[in-house]
Scaffold this motif. Structure first.
Motif, PDB file in Angstrom:
ATOM      1  N   SER A  27       0.823  -1.206   0.000  1.00  0.00           N
ATOM      2  CA  SER A  27       0.000   0.000   0.000  1.00  0.00           C
ATOM      3  C   SER A  27       0.859   1.258   0.000  1.00  0.00           C
ATOM      4  O   SER A  27       0.593   2.212  -0.726  1.00  0.00           O
ATOM      5  CB  SER A  27      -0.927  -0.007   1.223  1.00  0.00           C
ATOM      6  OG  SER A  27      -1.710   1.166   1.249  1.00  0.00           O
ATOM      7  N   SER A  28       1.903   1.264   0.807  1.00  0.00           N
ATOM      8  CA  SER A  28       2.805   2.419   0.871  1.00  0.00           C
ATOM      9  C   SER A  28       3.513   2.649  -0.461  1.00  0.00           C
ATOM     10  O   SER A  28       3.640   3.796  -0.919  1.00  0.00           O
ATOM     11  CB  SER A  28       3.834   2.219   1.982  1.00  0.00           C
ATOM     12  OG  SER A  28       4.737   3.293   2.006  1.00  0.00           O
ATOM     13  N   LEU A  29       3.969   1.583  -1.080  1.00  0.00           N
ATOM     14  CA  LEU A  29       4.647   1.729  -2.370  1.00  0.00           C
ATOM     15  C   LEU A  29       3.699   2.303  -3.416  1.00  0.00           C
ATOM     16  O   LEU A  29       4.086   3.169  -4.211  1.00  0.00           O
ATOM     17  CB  LEU A  29       5.207   0.387  -2.839  1.00  0.00           C
ATOM     18  CG  LEU A  29       6.386  -0.147  -2.031  1.00  0.00           C
ATOM     19  CD1 LEU A  29       6.761  -1.545  -2.509  1.00  0.00           C
ATOM     20  CD2 LEU A  29       7.571   0.785  -2.125  1.00  0.00           C
ATOM     21  N   GLU A  30       2.458   1.846  -3.408  1.00  0.00           N
ATOM     22  CA  GLU A  30       1.485   2.340  -4.376  1.00  0.00           C
ATOM     23  C   GLU A  30       1.089   3.781  -4.065  1.00  0.00           C
ATOM     24  O   GLU A  30       1.093   4.649  -4.948  1.00  0.00           O
ATOM     25  CB  GLU A  30       0.245   1.451  -4.375  1.00  0.00           C
ATOM     26  CG  GLU A  30      -0.802   1.878  -5.390  1.00  0.00           C
ATOM     27  CD  GLU A  30      -2.024   0.965  -5.381  1.00  0.00           C
ATOM     28  OE1 GLU A  30      -3.048   1.379  -5.942  1.00  0.00           O
ATOM     29  OE2 GLU A  30      -1.962  -0.148  -4.821  1.00  0.00           O
ATOM     30  N   HIS A  31       0.768   4.051  -2.808  1.00  0.00           N
ATOM     31  CA  HIS A  31       0.264   5.369  -2.421  1.00  0.00           C
ATOM     32  C   HIS A  31       1.351   6.440  -2.444  1.00  0.00           C
ATOM     33  O   HIS A  31       1.142   7.529  -2.968  1.00  0.00           O
ATOM     34  CB  HIS A  31      -0.362   5.282  -1.024  1.00  0.00           C
ATOM     35  CG  HIS A  31      -0.955   6.570  -0.563  1.00  0.00           C
ATOM     36  ND1 HIS A  31      -0.269   7.466   0.199  1.00  0.00           N
ATOM     37  CD2 HIS A  31      -2.182   7.106  -0.790  1.00  0.00           C
ATOM     38  CE1 HIS A  31      -1.031   8.514   0.439  1.00  0.00           C
ATOM     39  NE2 HIS A  31      -2.201   8.316  -0.143  1.00  0.00           N
ATOM     40  N   ASP A  32       2.505   6.141  -1.883  1.00  0.00           N
ATOM     41  CA  ASP A  32       3.558   7.146  -1.741  1.00  0.00           C
ATOM     42  C   ASP A  32       4.503   7.235  -2.933  1.00  0.00           C
ATOM     43  O   ASP A  32       5.142   8.264  -3.133  1.00  0.00           O
ATOM     44  CB  ASP A  32       4.392   6.864  -0.481  1.00  0.00           C
ATOM     45  CG  ASP A  32       3.561   6.937   0.788  1.00  0.00           C
ATOM     46  OD1 ASP A  32       2.518   7.617   0.774  1.00  0.00           O
ATOM     47  OD2 ASP A  32       3.951   6.301   1.789  1.00  0.00           O
ATOM     48  N   HIS A  33       4.614   6.153  -3.703  1.00  0.00           N
ATOM     49  CA  HIS A  33       5.606   6.125  -4.781  1.00  0.00           C
ATOM     50  C   HIS A  33       5.028   5.773  -6.152  1.00  0.00           C
ATOM     51  O   HIS A  33       5.757   5.757  -7.137  1.00  0.00           O
ATOM     52  CB  HIS A  33       6.732   5.139  -4.431  1.00  0.00           C
ATOM     53  CG  HIS A  33       7.401   5.461  -3.136  1.00  0.00           C
ATOM     54  ND1 HIS A  33       8.255   6.521  -2.984  1.00  0.00           N
ATOM     55  CD2 HIS A  33       7.310   4.876  -1.917  1.00  0.00           C
ATOM     56  CE1 HIS A  33       8.685   6.571  -1.729  1.00  0.00           C
ATOM     57  NE2 HIS A  33       8.125   5.582  -1.067  1.00  0.00           N
ATOM     58  N   GLY A  34       3.738   5.432  -6.203  1.00  0.00           N
ATOM     59  CA  GLY A  34       3.109   5.115  -7.475  1.00  0.00           C
ATOM     60  C   GLY A  34       3.553   3.799  -8.091  1.00  0.00           C
ATOM     61  O   GLY A  34       3.370   3.563  -9.278  1.00  0.00           O
ATOM     62  N   TRP A  35       4.145   2.914  -7.285  1.00  0.00           N
ATOM     63  CA  TRP A  35       4.634   1.633  -7.786  1.00  0.00           C
ATOM     64  C   TRP A  35       3.706   0.539  -7.297  1.00  0.00           C
ATOM     65  O   TRP A  35       3.640   0.257  -6.108  1.00  0.00           O
ATOM     66  CB  TRP A  35       6.055   1.388  -7.306  1.00  0.00           C
ATOM     67  CG  TRP A  35       6.688   0.143  -7.852  1.00  0.00           C
ATOM     68  CD1 TRP A  35       6.344  -0.548  -8.970  1.00  0.00           C
ATOM     69  CD2 TRP A  35       7.799  -0.561  -7.289  1.00  0.00           C
ATOM     70  NE1 TRP A  35       7.175  -1.633  -9.137  1.00  0.00           N
ATOM     71  CE2 TRP A  35       8.080  -1.665  -8.116  1.00  0.00           C
ATOM     72  CE3 TRP A  35       8.597  -0.361  -6.173  1.00  0.00           C
ATOM     73  CZ2 TRP A  35       9.106  -2.555  -7.874  1.00  0.00           C
ATOM     74  CZ3 TRP A  35       9.618  -1.252  -5.917  1.00  0.00           C
ATOM     75  CH2 TRP A  35       9.874  -2.327  -6.759  1.00  0.00           C
ATOM     76  N   GLU A  36       2.993  -0.090  -8.212  1.00  0.00           N
ATOM     77  CA  GLU A  36       2.071  -1.158  -7.840  1.00  0.00           C
ATOM     78  C   GLU A  36       2.770  -2.508  -7.924  1.00  0.00           C
ATOM     79  O   GLU A  36       3.260  -2.887  -8.976  1.00  0.00           O
ATOM     80  CB  GLU A  36       0.850  -1.153  -8.758  1.00  0.00           C
ATOM     81  CG  GLU A  36      -0.071   0.009  -8.496  1.00  0.00           C
ATOM     82  CD  GLU A  36      -1.386  -0.121  -9.232  1.00  0.00           C
ATOM     83  OE1 GLU A  36      -1.946  -1.233  -9.280  1.00  0.00           O
ATOM     84  OE2 GLU A  36      -1.835   0.904  -9.754  1.00  0.00           O
TER      85      GLU A  36
END
Length: 137
Positions: free
Chosen positions: A43-52
């Motif tokens: 979730s953090s990678l997706e939310h904060d960095h745009g990496w799914e």
């Protein structure tokens, strides 16, 4: 999105924080990670960095470092075929990793949810468990 080297570095840093150790050469459950912390990392990678990253990929990768580290420019290894993936260890299976025999009906449905939806679901389920057990929140 193709993540930058900085995003890979942040992903490794977050994984080390959630796992409580520097060495990430092993599977998520093998390294002592929980499925809830894996959902938080995704979730953090997706939310904060745009990496799914698919939660299933993190939970079943043979090496957390191998999944999250920046690939070498020209000789990045090709992702293994799902059919070639090793079956989860007994510890991973007990902790909720997907079964390799296809008997786990819930896992594919969870894998299709976005990381934020999975995290919200995990929080709701944990709240239900705590309420039923009488444990303080």
């Amino acid at each position: 999105m193709t993540p930058t080297d900085d995003v890979h570095a942040q992903a490794l840093k977050l994984a080390r924080t959630y796992l409580g150790q520097e060495d990430l050469d092993g599977g998520w459950f093998e390294l002592g990670g929980s499925s809830l912390d894996a959902a938080r990392l995704v979730s953090s990678l997706e939310h904060d960095h745009g990496w799914e990253i698919a939660l299933q990929d993190l939970l079943t990768a043979p090496s957390v470092a191998g999944l999250l580290a920046a690939p070498a420019a020209a000789d990045a290894p090709e992702a293994p075929d799902a059919a070639d993936a090793p079956s989860p260890s007994p510890v991973a299976a007990a902790a909720g990793a997907p079964s390799t025999g296809g008997a786990d009906v819930l896992w594919p449905a969870l894998a299709r949810l976005s990381s934020s939806e999975r995290l919200a679901l995990a929080h709701r389920l944990l709240g239900d468990v705590l309420r039923e057990s009488g444990e303080p929140r």
